[in-house]
Design a protein around this motif. Structure first.
Motif, PDB file in Angstrom:
ATOM      1  N   LEU A 181      -4.679  26.279  34.937  1.00 19.93           N
ATOM      2  CA  LEU A 181      -5.143  26.039  33.573  1.00 19.93           C
ATOM      3  C   LEU A 181      -3.968  26.052  32.590  1.00 19.93           C
ATOM      4  N   GLU A 182      -3.016  26.939  32.814  1.00 20.46           N
ATOM      5  CA  GLU A 182      -1.812  26.977  31.966  1.00 20.46           C
ATOM      6  C   GLU A 182      -1.038  25.671  32.091  1.00 20.46           C
ATOM      7  N   LEU A 183      -0.843  25.201  33.309  1.00 20.14           N
ATOM      8  CA  LEU A 183      -0.123  23.943  33.522  1.00 20.14           C
ATOM      9  C   LEU A 183      -0.901  22.753  32.960  1.00 20.14           C
ATOM     10  N   ALA A 184      -2.211  22.762  33.120  1.00 18.91           N
ATOM     11  CA  ALA A 184      -3.038  21.657  32.626  1.00 18.91           C
ATOM     12  C   ALA A 184      -3.040  21.616  31.096  1.00 18.91           C
ATOM     13  N   ARG A 185      -3.015  22.774  30.445  1.00 19.62           N
ATOM     14  CA  ARG A 185      -2.970  22.821  28.988  1.00 19.62           C
ATOM     15  C   ARG A 185      -1.645  22.308  28.431  1.00 19.62           C
ATOM     16  N   ASN A 186      -0.623  22.327  29.261  1.00 24.11           N
ATOM     17  CA  ASN A 186       0.719  21.954  28.817  1.00 24.11           C
ATOM     18  C   ASN A 186       1.234  20.723  29.542  1.00 24.11           C
ATOM     19  N   MET A 187       0.369  19.752  29.711  1.00 27.07           N
ATOM     20  CA  MET A 187       0.725  18.517  30.423  1.00 27.07           C
ATOM     21  C   MET A 187       1.833  17.742  29.695  1.00 27.07           C
ATOM     22  N   ASP A 188       2.017  17.990  28.408  1.00 23.26           N
ATOM     23  CA  ASP A 188       3.047  17.282  27.667  1.00 23.26           C
ATOM     24  C   ASP A 188       4.461  17.767  28.018  1.00 23.26           C
ATOM     25  N   GLU A 189       4.562  18.960  28.621  1.00 19.74           N
ATOM     26  CA  GLU A 189       5.855  19.471  29.069  1.00 19.74           C
ATOM     27  C   GLU A 189       6.161  18.898  30.451  1.00 19.74           C
ATOM     28  N   PRO A 190       7.423  18.497  30.698  1.00 17.81           N
ATOM     29  CA  PRO A 190       7.749  17.922  32.013  1.00 17.81           C
ATOM     30  C   PRO A 190       7.527  18.918  33.147  1.00 17.81           C
ATOM     31  N   SER A 191       7.801  20.182  32.910  1.00 12.79           N
ATOM     32  CA  SER A 191       7.522  21.233  33.889  1.00 12.79           C
ATOM     33  C   SER A 191       7.626  22.584  33.191  1.00 12.79           C
ATOM     34  N   ILE A 192       7.044  23.586  33.813  1.00 11.97           N
ATOM     35  CA  ILE A 192       7.067  24.941  33.270  1.00 11.97           C
ATOM     36  C   ILE A 192       7.625  25.864  34.347  1.00 11.97           C
ATOM     37  N   MET A 193       8.548  26.701  33.959  1.00  9.34           N
ATOM     38  CA  MET A 193       9.165  27.625  34.912  1.00  9.34           C
ATOM     39  C   MET A 193       8.172  28.698  35.344  1.00  9.34           C
ATOM     40  N   ILE A 194       8.337  29.144  36.580  1.00  8.49           N
ATOM     41  CA  ILE A 194       7.449  30.169  37.136  1.00  8.49           C
ATOM     42  C   ILE A 194       7.413  31.406  36.247  1.00  8.49           C
ATOM     43  N   GLY A 195       8.573  31.830  35.778  1.00  6.08           N
ATOM     44  CA  GLY A 195       8.636  33.015  34.932  1.00  6.08           C
ATOM     45  C   GLY A 195       7.813  32.873  33.661  1.00  6.08           C
ATOM     46  N   ASP A 196       7.797  31.678  33.097  1.00  2.00           N
ATOM     47  CA  ASP A 196       7.011  31.450  31.878  1.00  2.00           C
ATOM     48  C   ASP A 196       5.511  31.512  32.169  1.00  2.00           C
ATOM     49  N   ILE A 197       5.106  30.906  33.279  1.00  4.23           N
ATOM     50  CA  ILE A 197       3.679  30.953  33.657  1.00  4.23           C
ATOM     51  C   ILE A 197       3.281  32.396  33.913  1.00  4.23           C
ATOM     52  N   ALA A 198       4.105  33.114  34.668  1.00  7.46           N
ATOM     53  CA  ALA A 198       3.813  34.516  35.005  1.00  7.46           C
ATOM     54  C   ALA A 198       3.667  35.362  33.744  1.00  7.46           C
ATOM     55  N   GLU A 199       4.572  35.168  32.802  1.00  8.68           N
ATOM     56  CA  GLU A 199       4.529  35.948  31.566  1.00  8.68           C
ATOM     57  C   GLU A 199       3.317  35.591  30.711  1.00  8.68           C
ATOM     58  N   ARG A 200       3.072  34.295  30.534  1.00  4.83           N
ATOM     59  CA  ARG A 200       1.950  33.850  29.690  1.00  4.83           C
ATOM     60  C   ARG A 200       0.600  34.285  30.241  1.00  4.83           C
ATOM     61  N   GLN A 201       0.487  34.307  31.566  1.00  3.30           N
ATOM     62  CA  GLN A 201      -0.805  34.602  32.186  1.00  3.30           C
ATOM     63  C   GLN A 201      -0.886  35.999  32.812  1.00  3.30           C
ATOM     64  N   ASN A 202       0.182  36.784  32.636  1.00  6.51           N
ATOM     65  CA  ASN A 202       0.218  38.152  33.160  1.00  6.51           C
ATOM     66  C   ASN A 202      -0.046  38.190  34.672  1.00  6.51           C
ATOM     67  N   ILE A 203       0.739  37.399  35.404  1.00  2.82           N
ATOM     68  CA  ILE A 203       0.636  37.301  36.862  1.00  2.82           C
ATOM     69  C   ILE A 203       1.958  37.768  37.457  1.00  2.82           C
ATOM     70  N   PRO A 204       1.928  38.632  38.468  1.00  2.48           N
ATOM     71  CA  PRO A 204       3.178  39.040  39.116  1.00  2.48           C
ATOM     72  C   PRO A 204       3.928  37.818  39.665  1.00  2.48           C
ATOM     73  N   ARG A 205       5.198  37.714  39.335  1.00  2.00           N
ATOM     74  CA  ARG A 205       5.987  36.529  39.664  1.00  2.00           C
ATOM     75  C   ARG A 205       6.030  36.229  41.160  1.00  2.00           C
ATOM     76  N   LYS A 206       6.287  37.228  41.982  1.00  2.00           N
ATOM     77  CA  LYS A 206       6.391  37.005  43.435  1.00  2.00           C
ATOM     78  C   LYS A 206       5.075  36.471  43.992  1.00  2.00           C
ATOM     79  N   PHE A 207       3.975  37.010  43.528  1.00  2.00           N
ATOM     80  CA  PHE A 207       2.654  36.557  43.963  1.00  2.00           C
ATOM     81  C   PHE A 207       2.424  35.118  43.497  1.00  2.00           C
ATOM     82  N   LEU A 208       2.823  34.830  42.272  1.00  2.00           N
ATOM     83  CA  LEU A 208       2.648  33.497  41.711  1.00  2.00           C
ATOM     84  C   LEU A 208       3.467  32.462  42.485  1.00  2.00           C
ATOM     85  N   GLU A 209       4.668  32.825  42.907  1.00  2.00           N
ATOM     86  CA  GLU A 209       5.503  31.907  43.683  1.00  2.00           C
ATOM     87  C   GLU A 209       4.771  31.417  44.931  1.00  2.00           C
TER      88      GLU A 209
END
Length: 144
Positions: A14-42
């Motif tokens: 949902l975070e990536l879909a909301r930001n389709m105008d960005e060419p890509s989003i770094m894992i760390g940014d997704i993890a921080e915005r959505q409060n997801i542990p980075r290693k798990f998110l990877e």
């Protein structure tokens, strides 16, 4: 019950879909915005990439982006990737069917009859609700 892995996968998508105008989003940014542990998110994002839902870019402007249109990605498809079949009883599953060990007759099983309604209502919602629907606030019809 929905696993934590499925919850995180849906939140990340949902975070990536909301930001389709960005060419890509770094894992760390997704993890921080959505409060997801980075290693798990990877691990989650890698699985979604292998399934053809996401693509990744390396380098300074690297990260993940949607490969599929958010309107084509349903909640049901994502949950199945991480949680497997959604049927509450094995005798109701389309993909992992097996007869219940303690069942004498599926046609007269009261449990199967009741949980069949639960299963079909759940499937109807999950398989007909896309990421785009969720982002756009599409109202779901009341379940009767």
């Amino acid at each position: 019950m929905l696993s934590q892995k499925s919850r995180y996968a849906l939140k990340a998508l949902l975070e990536l879909a909301r930001n389709m105008d960005e060419p890509s989003i770094m894992i760390g940014d997704i993890a921080e915005r959505q409060n997801i542990p980075r290693k798990f998110l990877e691990q989650i994002l890698l699985e979604l990439k292998h399934r053809g839902i996401l693509h990744s870019r390396r380098g300074k402007h690297g990260g993940y982006a949607m490969l599929k249109d958010p309107a084509e990605v349903t909640f049901g498809a994502v949950v199945r990737i991480f949680d497997g079949p959604l049927a509450p009883l094995p005798c109701l599953s389309r993909t992992a069917y097996r007869r219940c060990d303690d069942c004498d007759s599926e046609s007269s099983c009261d449990l199967r009859r009741v949980f069949s309604h639960v299963y079909h209502a759940t499937m109807d919602v999950l398989d007909h609700t896309s990421l785009a629907d969720a982002i756009n606030g599409v109202e779901m019809p009341p379940i009767e």
